[in-house]
Design an enzyme around this catalytic site. Structure first.
Site, PDB file in Angstrom:
ATOM      1  N   CYS A  30      -8.654   2.204   1.232  1.00 16.74           N
ATOM      2  CA  CYS A  30      -8.041   2.736   2.454  1.00 16.74           C
ATOM      3  C   CYS A  30      -6.550   2.404   2.458  1.00 16.74           C
ATOM      4  O   CYS A  30      -6.168   1.234   2.602  1.00 16.74           O
ATOM      5  CB  CYS A  30      -8.727   2.129   3.671  1.00 16.74           C
ATOM      6  SG  CYS A  30      -7.928   2.592   5.227  1.00 16.74           S
ATOM      7  N   CYS A  33      -5.211   1.104   5.908  1.00 18.93           N
ATOM      8  CA  CYS A  33      -5.618  -0.261   6.250  1.00 18.93           C
ATOM      9  C   CYS A  33      -4.912  -1.283   5.367  1.00 18.93           C
ATOM     10  O   CYS A  33      -4.481  -2.329   5.857  1.00 18.93           O
ATOM     11  CB  CYS A  33      -7.123  -0.459   6.049  1.00 18.93           C
ATOM     12  SG  CYS A  33      -8.147   0.947   6.443  1.00 18.93           S
ATOM     13  N   ASP A  34      -4.806  -1.034   4.077  1.00 18.90           N
ATOM     14  CA  ASP A  34      -4.382  -2.085   3.150  1.00 18.90           C
ATOM     15  C   ASP A  34      -3.021  -1.861   2.497  1.00 18.90           C
ATOM     16  O   ASP A  34      -2.448  -2.804   1.944  1.00 18.90           O
ATOM     17  CB  ASP A  34      -5.450  -2.254   2.059  1.00 18.90           C
ATOM     18  CG  ASP A  34      -6.786  -2.672   2.669  1.00 18.90           C
ATOM     19  OD1 ASP A  34      -6.769  -3.558   3.538  1.00 18.90           O
ATOM     20  OD2 ASP A  34      -7.820  -2.093   2.298  1.00 18.90           O
TER      21      ASP A  34
END
Ligand code: NDP
Length: 211
Positions: A30, A33-34
């Site tokens: 992701c 997200c990361d």
């Protein structure tokens, strides 16, 4: 009674040595997200579809450079995304390149890649790797219950009904869905209305209103 199947999908894995060891510690699925955790670093994206290009382009906001590793000699992504990626100053596309191993101790520190044309292998050292090679539906347990397509997605017919009366399907694991959160939510709501209609008809047959 009615049943709504909304079992979703999971990220496809490369199934190469080291992959499981570094998930969350250098290997990610992701970008939103990361990606921000690797600001200013080199990043690798694996895949050549819409997801890989879209997420790879997003990662250029944080990365010093994004290298896209594509196993074949062409991309599957839309023409617009291909053009954006090809023209982006922070993106490099390496065709005919496959990952053979992920290395490291507690975190990912090296990726062994192979050039399919020259057969040469080399170890590269990105800060993070993002894998976007498609999605598999979580439908293994449904294969004896409802009809699935060749890729394991649930087939639906009129009113989002599956091949079995009273069983409906919505979201990413439904054959033909667009695999977007917004449409999965919409499909869930539409299926709920279809189920209500179905229960009302069923109730009519049995003298029950279905509320
Ligand atoms: P796709 O199936 O479209 O693409 C998967 C990519 O990963 C292909 O390039 C494929 O290579 C590659 N790949 C598959 N297995 C491996 C492997 N073991 N090793 C290396 N590479 C591999 O998946 P996506 O997740 O990109 O997209 C899924 C669906 O969602 C598509 O229909 C897509 O259009 C849609 N989507 C739409 C978006 C949008 O409209 N904005 C955004 C994101 C997704 P090869 O070509 O050689 O098979």
């Amino acid at each position: 009674m009615a049943l709504l199947l909304s079992v979703g999908t999971r990220y496809r894995r490369l199934n190469v040595p080291g992959e499981e060891d570094f998930i969350g510690a250098g290997i990610h699925f992701c970008a939103t997200c990361d990606g921000p955790f690797y600001k200013g670093e080199q990043m690798v994206v694996i895949g050549g579809g819409n997801s890989a290009l879209e997420e790879g382009l997003f990662l250029t906001r944080f990365a010093e450079k994004v290298t896209l590793l594509v196993r074949g000699d062409s991309l599957r992504a839309s023409q617009i995304l291909q053009e954006k990626a090809a023209n982006h100053p922070k993106m490099e596309i390496r065709f005919n390149t496959t990952v053979h191993e992920f290395r490291g101790k507690r975190r990912l520190s090296g990726v062994v890649v192979k050039d399919g044309k020259s057969n040469a292998t080399e170890e590269i050292h990105p800060g993070a790797v993002f894998v976007f090679i498609g999605l598999d539906p979580n439908t293994g347990f449904l294969s004896n219950l409802v009809e699935l397509d060749d890729w394991g997605f649930v087939r639906t017919f009129d009113n989002m009904q599956t091949s079995v009366e009273g069983i409906f399907a919505a979201g990413d694991a439904r054959a033909g869905s667009t695999k977007q959160v917004a449409s999965a939510v919409g499909e869930g709501a539409a299926a709920a209305l279809m189920i209500r209609q179905y229960l009302e008809k069923l109730g009519g047959r049995r003298g029950y209103r279905g509320d």
